[in-house]
Design an enzyme around this catalytic site. Structure first.
Site, short mmCIF file in Angstrom:
data_model
loop_
_atom_site.label_atom_id
_atom_site.label_comp_id
_atom_site.label_asym_id
_atom_site.label_seq_id
_atom_site.Cartn_x
_atom_site.Cartn_y
_atom_site.Cartn_z
CG HIS A 17 122.29 44.10 58.36
ND1 HIS A 17 122.09 42.81 58.18
CD2 HIS A 17 123.42 44.26 58.65
CE1 HIS A 17 123.18 41.98 58.72
NE2 HIS A 17 124.00 43.14 59.12
CE LYS A 41 132.63 36.56 59.31
NZ LYS A 41 131.74 37.45 59.94
CB SER A 128 123.93 37.94 60.31
OG SER A 128 123.67 38.97 59.54
O1 PNS Z 1 129.14 42.37 58.41
P1 PNS Z 1 130.80 42.25 58.90
O2 PNS Z 1 131.37 40.90 58.83
O3 PNS Z 1 130.94 42.72 60.08
O4 PNS Z 1 131.56 43.24 57.80
C1 PNS Z 1 132.95 43.37 57.95
C2 PNS Z 1 133.50 43.90 56.67
C3 PNS Z 1 133.14 43.49 55.57
C4 PNS Z 1 133.37 45.36 56.82
C5 PNS Z 1 135.07 43.91 56.75
O5 PNS Z 1 135.56 42.57 56.94
C6 PNS Z 1 136.07 44.16 55.51
O6 PNS Z 1 135.82 45.24 54.97
N1 PNS Z 1 136.60 43.22 54.80
C7 PNS Z 1 137.10 43.59 53.40
C8 PNS Z 1 138.77 43.27 53.79
C9 PNS Z 1 139.34 44.43 54.39
O7 PNS Z 1 139.19 45.63 53.65
N2 PNS Z 1 139.97 44.36 55.55
C10 PNS Z 1 140.58 45.39 56.24
C11 PNS Z 1 139.93 46.10 57.10
S1 PNS Z 1 140.39 46.11 58.69
#
Ligand code: PNS
Length: 162
Positions: A17, A41, A128
């Protein structure tokens, strides 16, 4: 002003990251690192712990701000007047999920684009969840996270095993 958001769970932040943050920050005037609060989660670290770990790790990069967000990423981006989302791609296995996410975000917010940086080869295997698993068994995680984050992870598992 070129500004971007690098969103993620960062549970915990790894060298992978931090590599993306450094490289994205070099391409932009401002980079917001967005730490997701409500990702379904149950994270190992609270959102405040994740934000604080990251703030400390990026304190020397002037144009990076770390903040938490909940709800939709595109709403968070709009609230901050940002129309670029940055994501890291480690391997082809990331691609399908990332493609769907960027396409979904684009349908919801055609004014916001996602750009991908390929993770440096040194960290292409790193996640992670791998770090959490190795740490949970008392393994050495010094190659995966900075020393301050390593200490925090160790303390967390000590507390959990008490
Ligand atoms: O580190 P990660 O868990 O792969 O990150 C995922 C993240 C935070 C980028 C994604 O889950 C996200 O943007 N969540 C916010 C909710 C949202 O906007 N969902 C629609 C996207 S398809």
């Amino acid at each position: 002003m070129k500004a971007g958001i690098y969103p993620g769970s960062f549970d915990p932040a790894t060298f992978g990251h931090l590599d993306i943050i450094k490289r994205a920050a070099a391409l932009m005037d401002n980079l917001i690192v967005g730490v997701l609060k409500n990702n379904g989660k149950t994270p190992l670290f609270s959102v405040d712990e994740r934000v604080n770990m990251l703030r400390d790790a990026v304190k020397d990069i002037e144009n990076v701000q770390v903040m938490s967000f909940s709800g939709l990423l595109v709403d968070f981006a709009r609230q901050h007047g940002v129309n670029v989302i940055v994501r890291g791609l480690r391997a082809v296995t990331d691609f399908e999920y990332e493609l769907l996410m960027s396409q979904t975000n684009r349908v919801m917010a055609p004014d916001i684009d996602t750009i991908f940086l390929t993770t440096s080869l040194d960290y292409a295997y790193l996640s992670s969840s791998t770090v959490r698993e190795i740490a949970s068994y008392g393994g050495d995680i010094s190659k995966f996270v900075p020393p301050d984050i390593e200490d925090i992870i160790r303390k967390k598992y000590k507390e959990e095993n008490r």
